[in-house]
Design a protein around this motif. Structure first.
Motif, PDB file in Angstrom:
ATOM      1  N   GLY A  69       0.832  -1.198   0.000  1.00 19.56           N
ATOM      2  CA  GLY A  69       0.000   0.000   0.000  1.00 19.56           C
ATOM      3  C   GLY A  69       0.866   1.247   0.000  1.00 19.56           C
ATOM      4  N   THR A  70       0.207   2.390  -0.064  1.00 18.53           N
ATOM      5  CA  THR A  70       0.916   3.670  -0.092  1.00 18.53           C
ATOM      6  C   THR A  70       0.306   4.602   0.948  1.00 18.53           C
ATOM      7  OG1 THR A  70       1.350   3.398  -2.448  1.00 18.53           O
ATOM      8  CG2 THR A  70       1.569   5.631  -1.558  1.00 18.53           C
ATOM      9  N   PHE A  71       1.178   5.185   1.761  1.00 18.83           N
ATOM     10  CA  PHE A  71       0.741   6.125   2.799  1.00 18.83           C
ATOM     11  C   PHE A  71       1.174   7.536   2.401  1.00 18.83           C
ATOM     12  CE2 PHE A  71       1.058   2.016   4.833  1.00 18.83           C
ATOM     13  CZ  PHE A  71      -0.036   1.970   5.687  1.00 18.83           C
ATOM     14  N   PHE A  72       0.193   8.423   2.224  1.00 22.93           N
ATOM     15  CA  PHE A  72       0.489   9.843   1.994  1.00 22.93           C
ATOM     16  C   PHE A  72       0.425  10.524   3.356  1.00 22.93           C
ATOM     17  CE2 PHE A  72      -0.818   8.548  -2.245  1.00 22.93           C
ATOM     18  CZ  PHE A  72       0.090   9.223  -3.050  1.00 22.93           C
ATOM     19  N   VAL A  73       1.597  10.856   3.886  1.00 25.44           N
ATOM     20  CA  VAL A  73       1.663  11.299   5.279  1.00 25.44           C
ATOM     21  C   VAL A  73       1.849  12.807   5.411  1.00 25.44           C
ATOM     22  CG1 VAL A  73       2.529   9.075   6.092  1.00 25.44           C
ATOM     23  CG2 VAL A  73       4.163  10.874   5.473  1.00 25.44           C
ATOM     24  N   ASN A  74       1.349  13.315   6.527  1.00 26.74           N
ATOM     25  CA  ASN A  74       1.551  14.709   6.923  1.00 26.74           C
ATOM     26  C   ASN A  74       2.713  14.788   7.910  1.00 26.74           C
ATOM     27  OD1 ASN A  74      -1.920  14.698   6.899  1.00 26.74           O
ATOM     28  ND2 ASN A  74      -0.779  16.088   5.599  1.00 26.74           N
ATOM     29  N   GLY A  75       3.202  16.022   8.111  1.00 19.56           N
ATOM     30  CA  GLY A  75       4.204  16.241   9.147  1.00 19.56           C
ATOM     31  C   GLY A  75       3.540  16.423  10.496  1.00 19.56           C
ATOM     32  N   HIS A  76       2.507  17.248  10.520  1.00 19.54           N
ATOM     33  CA  HIS A  76       1.827  17.529  11.784  1.00 19.54           C
ATOM     34  C   HIS A  76       0.343  17.742  11.517  1.00 19.54           C
ATOM     35  CE1 HIS A  76       2.035  19.744  15.908  1.00 19.54           C
ATOM     36  NE2 HIS A  76       1.426  18.580  15.964  1.00 19.54           N
ATOM     37  N   ALA A 236       9.629   4.509  -6.786  1.00 18.96           N
ATOM     38  CA  ALA A 236       8.958   5.042  -5.602  1.00 18.96           C
ATOM     39  C   ALA A 236       9.706   6.231  -5.010  1.00 18.96           C
ATOM     40  CB  ALA A 236       8.810   3.946  -4.547  1.00 18.96           C
ATOM     41  N   TYR A 237      11.026   6.248  -5.169  1.00 19.32           N
ATOM     42  CA  TYR A 237      11.829   7.291  -4.514  1.00 19.32           C
ATOM     43  C   TYR A 237      12.863   7.842  -5.492  1.00 19.32           C
ATOM     44  CZ  TYR A 237       9.626   4.957  -0.614  1.00 19.32           C
ATOM     45  OH  TYR A 237       8.677   4.405   0.206  1.00 19.32           O
ATOM     46  N   SER A 238      13.165   9.121  -5.349  1.00 15.56           N
ATOM     47  CA  SER A 238      14.234   9.707  -6.164  1.00 15.56           C
ATOM     48  C   SER A 238      15.553   9.652  -5.412  1.00 15.56           C
ATOM     49  CB  SER A 238      13.889  11.146  -6.538  1.00 15.56           C
ATOM     50  OG  SER A 238      13.522  11.891  -5.399  1.00 15.56           O
ATOM     51  N   TYR A 239      15.496   9.336  -4.120  1.00 15.24           N
ATOM     52  CA  TYR A 239      16.707   9.120  -3.318  1.00 15.24           C
ATOM     53  C   TYR A 239      16.339   8.221  -2.153  1.00 15.24           C
ATOM     54  CZ  TYR A 239      20.292   9.878   0.216  1.00 15.24           C
ATOM     55  OH  TYR A 239      21.256   9.683   1.170  1.00 15.24           O
ATOM     56  N   GLN A 240      17.208   7.292  -1.837  1.00 15.13           N
ATOM     57  CA  GLN A 240      17.013   6.395  -0.695  1.00 15.13           C
ATOM     58  C   GLN A 240      18.350   6.173  -0.016  1.00 15.13           C
ATOM     59  OE1 GLN A 240      14.874   2.998  -2.582  1.00 15.13           O
ATOM     60  NE2 GLN A 240      13.948   2.682  -0.579  1.00 15.13           N
ATOM     61  N   ALA A 241      18.452   6.571   1.251  1.00 13.53           N
ATOM     62  CA  ALA A 241      19.670   6.298   2.013  1.00 13.53           C
ATOM     63  C   ALA A 241      19.721   4.807   2.353  1.00 13.53           C
ATOM     64  CB  ALA A 241      19.679   7.131   3.289  1.00 13.53           C
ATOM     65  N   ASP A 242      20.884   4.357   2.817  1.00  9.76           N
ATOM     66  CA  ASP A 242      21.046   2.940   3.163  1.00  9.76           C
ATOM     67  C   ASP A 242      20.181   2.532   4.341  1.00  9.76           C
ATOM     68  OD1 ASP A 242      22.838   2.619   1.138  1.00  9.76           O
ATOM     69  OD2 ASP A 242      24.604   2.965   2.395  1.00  9.76           O
ATOM     70  N   GLN A 243      19.961   3.473   5.254  1.00 12.56           N
ATOM     71  CA  GLN A 243      19.120   3.143   6.402  1.00 12.56           C
ATOM     72  C   GLN A 243      18.284   4.346   6.825  1.00 12.56           C
ATOM     73  OE1 GLN A 243      21.680   1.858   9.580  1.00 12.56           O
ATOM     74  NE2 GLN A 243      23.312   3.242   8.977  1.00 12.56           N
ATOM     75  N   VAL A 244      17.262   4.055   7.639  1.00 14.16           N
ATOM     76  CA  VAL A 244      16.374   5.126   8.102  1.00 14.16           C
ATOM     77  C   VAL A 244      17.100   5.984   9.133  1.00 14.16           C
ATOM     78  CG1 VAL A 244      14.308   3.754   7.643  1.00 14.16           C
ATOM     79  CG2 VAL A 244      15.345   3.719   9.938  1.00 14.16           C
ATOM     80  N   GLY A 245      16.499   7.119   9.471  1.00 13.22           N
ATOM     81  CA  GLY A 245      17.143   8.066  10.375  1.00 13.22           C
ATOM     82  C   GLY A 245      17.051   7.659  11.836  1.00 13.22           C
ATOM     83  N   THR A 246      17.859   8.318  12.653  1.00 16.60           N
ATOM     84  CA  THR A 246      17.854   8.106  14.100  1.00 16.60           C
ATOM     85  C   THR A 246      17.459   9.414  14.770  1.00 16.60           C
ATOM     86  OG1 THR A 246      19.718   6.617  13.785  1.00 16.60           O
ATOM     87  CG2 THR A 246      19.241   7.285  16.050  1.00 16.60           C
ATOM     88  N   TRP A 247      16.588   9.325  15.777  1.00 13.88           N
ATOM     89  CA  TRP A 247      16.051  10.523  16.427  1.00 13.88           C
ATOM     90  C   TRP A 247      17.160  11.394  17.027  1.00 13.88           C
ATOM     91  CZ3 TRP A 247      15.696  13.340  20.858  1.00 13.88           C
ATOM     92  CH2 TRP A 247      14.628  14.238  20.947  1.00 13.88           C
ATOM     93  N   ASP A 248      17.034  12.687  16.799  1.00  8.75           N
ATOM     94  CA  ASP A 248      17.893  13.635  17.515  1.00  8.75           C
ATOM     95  C   ASP A 248      17.058  14.885  17.825  1.00  8.75           C
ATOM     96  OD1 ASP A 248      18.107  15.703  15.464  1.00  8.75           O
ATOM     97  OD2 ASP A 248      19.425  14.327  14.397  1.00  8.75           O
ATOM     98  N   LYS A 249      17.676  15.874  18.484  1.00  5.01           N
ATOM     99  CA  LYS A 249      16.923  17.018  18.999  1.00  5.01           C
ATOM    100  C   LYS A 249      16.331  17.904  17.893  1.00  5.01           C
ATOM    101  CE  LYS A 249      20.068  18.387  21.978  1.00  5.01           C
ATOM    102  NZ  LYS A 249      20.786  19.214  22.951  1.00  5.01           N
ATOM    103  N   SER A 250      16.825  17.716  16.670  1.00  2.00           N
ATOM    104  CA  SER A 250      16.269  18.515  15.574  1.00  2.00           C
ATOM    105  C   SER A 250      14.920  17.961  15.102  1.00  2.00           C
ATOM    106  CB  SER A 250      17.252  18.547  14.401  1.00  2.00           C
ATOM    107  OG  SER A 250      17.261  17.312  13.709  1.00  2.00           O
ATOM    108  N   TRP A 251      14.526  16.814  15.666  1.00  3.88           N
ATOM    109  CA  TRP A 251      13.241  16.213  15.282  1.00  3.88           C
ATOM    110  C   TRP A 251      12.148  16.748  16.195  1.00  3.88           C
ATOM    111  CZ3 TRP A 251      13.244  10.380  13.592  1.00  3.88           C
ATOM    112  CH2 TRP A 251      14.310  10.147  12.710  1.00  3.88           C
ATOM    113  N   PHE A 252      11.536  17.851  15.821  1.00  3.34           N
ATOM    114  CA  PHE A 252      10.405  18.358  16.612  1.00  3.34           C
ATOM    115  C   PHE A 252       9.483  19.152  15.696  1.00  3.34           C
ATOM    116  CE2 PHE A 252      11.162  22.928  17.005  1.00  3.34           C
ATOM    117  CZ  PHE A 252      12.490  23.018  16.593  1.00  3.34           C
ATOM    118  N   CYS A 253       8.223  19.223  16.100  1.00  4.88           N
ATOM    119  CA  CYS A 253       7.246  20.008  15.350  1.00  4.88           C
ATOM    120  C   CYS A 253       7.211  21.399  15.965  1.00  4.88           C
ATOM    121  CB  CYS A 253       5.860  19.349  15.430  1.00  4.88           C
ATOM    122  SG  CYS A 253       5.779  17.828  14.450  1.00  4.88           S
TER     123      CYS A 253
END
Ligand SMILES: [Zn+2]
Length: 262
Positions: A69-76, A236-253
């Motif tokens: 399936g495909t998820f069209f996601v929002n940020g907030h 599906a993607y125009s760029y894909q890193a080798d792995q997903v991201g890891t949470w840091d303090k810049s991750w906030f709404c």
């Protein structure tokens, strides 16, 4: 002799004097809009407005049925995509091979925004998908399926196409579960070559009942349940890193900072 020279030069002179072709500056390039699939015998089930609490459940139901399936996601929208547990849901669906694409940061009607506001809505969710998943998505869905030429221009600048749908389950506009199931049954009865279906991850009955119903009905009718990219025959993607991201303090709404958390 002089006359002959003039005659010989005349066509050349005329061609030099011809005005350059007219370029229509009033029409800057616009993103492609996909309102249906292209590949025969495919169905793309799409789920908007998350990431929310039903994402993992829907992902599992699809995966267990050998479907994508495909998820069209929002940020907030319902939740903040940068919250650890929310980001984990997006990563879970992504790692199961479901497609993740953009649905703006805060779910506005884009056609009511100016270019600066619009670009901000695109950029913030694209940045979030790069941080959380390590991807760039070439696909976005405008909220409410609402777009104008300015939306298409901004999307083009972002290297994204617009994706709408040709079957609305009706789950976000007041349809009962039975009516939504009926929308699938009617669509299948007309035996289309393919279907691009709109659903919402945020609707409880969709997650609990409509998804298993639709998977079953569509697979019994012989359709392959694939991602939007696969039903269009595109990446599906125009760029894909080798792995997903890891949470840091810049991750906030940023909306959470001033208490405006809705
Ligand atoms: Zn939406």
């Amino acid at each position: 002799m002089l006359f002959e020279t003039v005659v010989l030069l005349l066509p050349f002179t005329l061609s030099l004097a011809r005005p350059p072709p007219i370029i229509d500056d009033a029409s800057p390039p616009r993103a492609t809009v996909y309102s249906g699939c292209k590949v025969n015998n495919t169905v793309a089930l799409t789920f908007d407005d998350g990431p929310y609490i039903h994402m993992n459940n829907i992902s599992d139901m699809l995966t267990n049925a050998s479907a994508k399936g495909t998820f069209f996601v929002n940020g907030h929208n319902y939740d903040c995509i940068y919250d650890k547990k929310v980001a984990a849901r997006v990563q879970y669906a992504y790692e199961q091979g479901h497609q993740i694409a953009a649905h703006t940061w805060s779910h506005p009607d884009l056609s009511s925004l100016n270019m600066t506001e619009m670009a901000d809505e695109f950029t913030k969710i694209n940045d979030a998908l790069l941080k959380v998943l390590g991807i760039k998505t070439p696909f976005m869905r405008p909220p409410y399926g609402s777009y104008n030429n300015l939306v298409r221009q901004v999307a083009y600048q972002m290297n994204q196409s617009l994706v709408v749908w040709d079957l609305d389950s009706g789950d976000s506009v007041g349809a009962t579960l039975q009516e939504s199931e009926g929308n699938y049954t009617m669509a299948i009865a007309s035996r289309p070559a393919n279907i691009l279906a709109l659903n919402h991850e945020t609707v409880k009955t969709t997650a609990a009942s409509l998804v298993p119903f639709a998977i079953n009905a569509l697979q019994n009718a012989g359709y392959q349940l694939v991602t939007v990219a696969d039903c269009l025959g595109l990446d599906a993607y125009s760029y894909q890193a080798d792995q997903v991201g890891t949470w840091d303090k810049s991750w906030f709404c940023p909306e959470d900072e001033d208490g405006d958390d809705n």
